[in-house]
Design a protein around this motif. Structure first.
Motif, PDB file in Angstrom:
ATOM      1  N   PHE A  71      89.222  79.931  44.673  1.00  0.00           N
ATOM      2  CA  PHE A  71      88.320  79.799  43.334  1.00  0.00           C
ATOM      3  C   PHE A  71      87.411  78.610  43.461  1.00  0.00           C
ATOM      4  N   GLY A  72      87.128  78.207  44.678  1.00  0.00           N
ATOM      5  CA  GLY A  72      86.352  76.918  44.822  1.00  0.00           C
ATOM      6  C   GLY A  72      84.747  77.361  44.381  1.00  0.00           C
ATOM      7  N   ASP A  73      84.260  78.545  44.368  1.00  0.00           N
ATOM      8  CA  ASP A  73      82.873  78.708  44.059  1.00  0.00           C
ATOM      9  C   ASP A  73      82.782  79.024  42.681  1.00  0.00           C
ATOM     10  N   GLY A  74      83.881  79.165  41.757  1.00  0.00           N
ATOM     11  CA  GLY A  74      83.800  79.600  40.409  1.00  0.00           C
ATOM     12  C   GLY A  74      83.690  80.983  40.110  1.00  0.00           C
ATOM     13  N   SER A  75      83.244  81.042  38.786  1.00  0.00           N
ATOM     14  CA  SER A  75      83.082  82.512  38.604  1.00  0.00           C
ATOM     15  C   SER A  75      81.619  82.671  37.527  1.00  0.00           C
ATOM     16  N   ASN A  76      81.593  83.652  37.116  1.00  0.00           N
ATOM     17  CA  ASN A  76      80.320  83.661  36.174  1.00  0.00           C
ATOM     18  C   ASN A  76      80.788  83.500  34.903  1.00  0.00           C
ATOM     19  N   SER A  77      81.814  83.025  34.412  1.00  0.00           N
ATOM     20  CA  SER A  77      82.288  82.930  32.916  1.00  0.00           C
ATOM     21  C   SER A  77      81.473  81.908  32.341  1.00  0.00           C
ATOM     22  N   ALA A  78      81.443  81.861  31.103  1.00  0.00           N
ATOM     23  CA  ALA A  78      80.513  81.027  30.224  1.00  0.00           C
ATOM     24  C   ALA A  78      81.360  79.534  29.995  1.00  0.00           C
ATOM     25  N   LEU A  79      82.369  79.522  30.578  1.00  0.00           N
ATOM     26  CA  LEU A  79      83.326  78.435  30.305  1.00  0.00           C
ATOM     27  C   LEU A  79      82.499  77.027  31.359  1.00  0.00           C
ATOM     28  N   ASP A  80      82.788  75.882  30.962  1.00  0.00           N
ATOM     29  CA  ASP A  80      82.396  74.747  31.835  1.00  0.00           C
ATOM     30  C   ASP A  80      83.277  74.732  33.180  1.00  0.00           C
ATOM     31  N   ALA A  81      82.637  74.241  34.095  1.00  0.00           N
ATOM     32  CA  ALA A  81      83.610  74.002  35.438  1.00  0.00           C
ATOM     33  C   ALA A  81      84.887  73.378  35.128  1.00  0.00           C
ATOM     34  N   GLU A  82      85.036  72.437  34.470  1.00  0.00           N
ATOM     35  CA  GLU A  82      86.240  71.847  34.347  1.00  0.00           C
ATOM     36  C   GLU A  82      87.305  72.557  33.523  1.00  0.00           C
ATOM     37  N   THR A  83      86.775  73.087  32.695  1.00  0.00           N
ATOM     38  CA  THR A  83      87.594  74.076  31.773  1.00  0.00           C
ATOM     39  C   THR A  83      88.017  75.417  32.444  1.00  0.00           C
ATOM     40  N   GLU A  84      87.295  75.876  33.310  1.00  0.00           N
ATOM     41  CA  GLU A  84      87.478  76.926  34.078  1.00  0.00           C
ATOM     42  C   GLU A  84      88.297  76.562  35.129  1.00  0.00           C
ATOM     43  N   GLY A  85      88.630  75.530  35.623  1.00  0.00           N
ATOM     44  CA  GLY A  85      89.339  74.955  36.641  1.00  0.00           C
ATOM     45  C   GLY A  85      90.547  74.673  36.411  1.00  0.00           C
ATOM     46  N   THR A  86      90.675  74.158  35.296  1.00  0.00           N
ATOM     47  CA  THR A  86      92.119  73.561  34.509  1.00  0.00           C
ATOM     48  C   THR A  86      92.837  74.780  34.058  1.00  0.00           C
ATOM     49  N   ILE A  87      92.274  75.902  33.433  1.00  0.00           N
ATOM     50  CA  ILE A  87      92.677  76.997  33.313  1.00  0.00           C
ATOM     51  C   ILE A  87      93.119  77.838  34.398  1.00  0.00           C
ATOM     52  N   ALA A 126     102.952  72.527  36.830  1.00  0.00           N
ATOM     53  CA  ALA A 126     101.807  72.471  35.697  1.00  0.00           C
ATOM     54  C   ALA A 126     100.774  71.326  36.095  1.00  0.00           C
ATOM     55  N   MET A 127     101.305  70.207  36.260  1.00  0.00           N
ATOM     56  CA  MET A 127     100.767  68.952  36.383  1.00  0.00           C
ATOM     57  C   MET A 127      99.966  69.071  37.772  1.00  0.00           C
ATOM     58  N   TYR A 128     100.571  69.667  38.573  1.00  0.00           N
ATOM     59  CA  TYR A 128      99.987  69.822  40.199  1.00  0.00           C
ATOM     60  C   TYR A 128      98.495  70.688  39.828  1.00  0.00           C
ATOM     61  N   ALA A 129      98.910  71.815  39.116  1.00  0.00           N
ATOM     62  CA  ALA A 129      97.893  72.854  39.070  1.00  0.00           C
ATOM     63  C   ALA A 129      96.706  72.527  38.141  1.00  0.00           C
ATOM     64  N   SER A 130      96.948  71.527  37.249  1.00  0.00           N
ATOM     65  CA  SER A 130      95.818  71.140  36.351  1.00  0.00           C
ATOM     66  C   SER A 130      94.893  70.309  36.900  1.00  0.00           C
ATOM     67  N   SER A 132      94.755  69.899  40.416  1.00  0.00           N
ATOM     68  CA  SER A 132      93.899  70.670  41.247  1.00  0.00           C
ATOM     69  C   SER A 132      92.864  71.540  40.811  1.00  0.00           C
ATOM     70  N   GLY A 133      93.270  72.284  39.860  1.00  0.00           N
ATOM     71  CA  GLY A 133      92.054  73.148  39.398  1.00  0.00           C
ATOM     72  C   GLY A 133      90.934  72.327  38.687  1.00  0.00           C
ATOM     73  N   ARG A 134      90.976  71.121  38.220  1.00  0.00           N
ATOM     74  CA  ARG A 134      89.926  70.739  37.473  1.00  0.00           C
ATOM     75  C   ARG A 134      88.889  70.235  38.156  1.00  0.00           C
ATOM     76  N   GLY A 135      89.130  69.836  39.561  1.00  0.00           N
ATOM     77  CA  GLY A 135      87.956  69.535  40.426  1.00  0.00           C
ATOM     78  C   GLY A 135      87.409  70.676  41.452  1.00  0.00           C
ATOM     79  N   SER A 136      87.950  71.671  41.228  1.00  0.00           N
ATOM     80  CA  SER A 136      87.904  72.660  42.212  1.00  0.00           C
ATOM     81  C   SER A 136      86.761  73.818  42.108  1.00  0.00           C
ATOM     82  N   VAL A 137      86.054  73.917  41.059  1.00  0.00           N
ATOM     83  CA  VAL A 137      85.222  75.117  40.959  1.00  0.00           C
ATOM     84  C   VAL A 137      83.803  74.564  41.075  1.00  0.00           C
ATOM     85  N   ARG A 138      82.977  75.530  41.449  1.00  0.00           N
ATOM     86  CA  ARG A 138      81.480  75.386  41.468  1.00  0.00           C
ATOM     87  C   ARG A 138      81.002  74.228  42.254  1.00  0.00           C
ATOM     88  N   GLY A 139      81.804  73.610  43.143  1.00  0.00           N
ATOM     89  CA  GLY A 139      81.401  72.497  43.922  1.00  0.00           C
ATOM     90  C   GLY A 139      81.363  71.266  43.230  1.00  0.00           C
TER      91      GLY A 139
END
Length: 166
Positions: A71-87, A126-130, A132-139
């Protein structure tokens, strides 16, 4: 991809420390990796505190690498990077948690968690994942260190040449 894996590993280590600190503050036992060490190395779970923590960190780092690669490159969703990464991270963490409880604990170690232990187990993941995901998308470089240096509510934008996960 190697950069994502390395940075994901470091992020997974950090997230595992956060998760373990949460768990240890309310559960007076070692992580379930102590049971794993006891089963395969002999003795009792309390005989393996260093091995249990080291194995827990290794699992967390490896899981962080897998998440960053996927998931490091993110997706084309309309969500901002932090929201997308957290979800995305929460979904990933719940899958890890279910896998851990059903396969690693249930089948490999023949353990069944009591209801309160299961809640702590899933909440910790859930704490681990939120985290990890928060800083992971779109560089994005949104590490707890850079965030605290910038101030509580300010996001530090990454150096464009950096591919840092954290």
């Amino acid at each position: 991809m190697a950069s994502n894996a390395t940075n994901g590993f470091v992020g997974g280590l950090f997230s595992t420390v956060v998760m373990t600190a949460f768990r240890e503050s309310i559960s007076l036992s070692y992580p379930p990796t102590a049971e794993f060490c006891a089963k395969f190395l002999g003795g009792e779970p309390n005989d393996h505190p260093v091995g249990a923590i080291a194995l827990h960190l290794l699992y967390g780092g490896f899981a962080g690498s897998l998440f960053a690669i996927a998931f490091g490159d993110g997706s084309n969703s309309a969500l901002d990077a932090e929201t997308e990464g957290t979800i995305g991270g929460l979904g990933y963490g719940l899958l890890l948690s279910l896998f851990g409880e059903r396969v690693m604990l249930g089948r490999l170690l023949d353990m069944t968690l009591e209801e309160d232990e299961s809640i702590i187990f899933h909440a910790g993941h859930a704490m681990y994942a939120s985290r990890s995901g928060r800083g992971s998308v779109r560089g994005r470089n949104y590490s707890p260190v850079s965030a605290s240096l910038a101030g509580e509510n300010e996001i530090v934008e990454p150096n464009p040449s950096s591919q840092a996960f954290w």
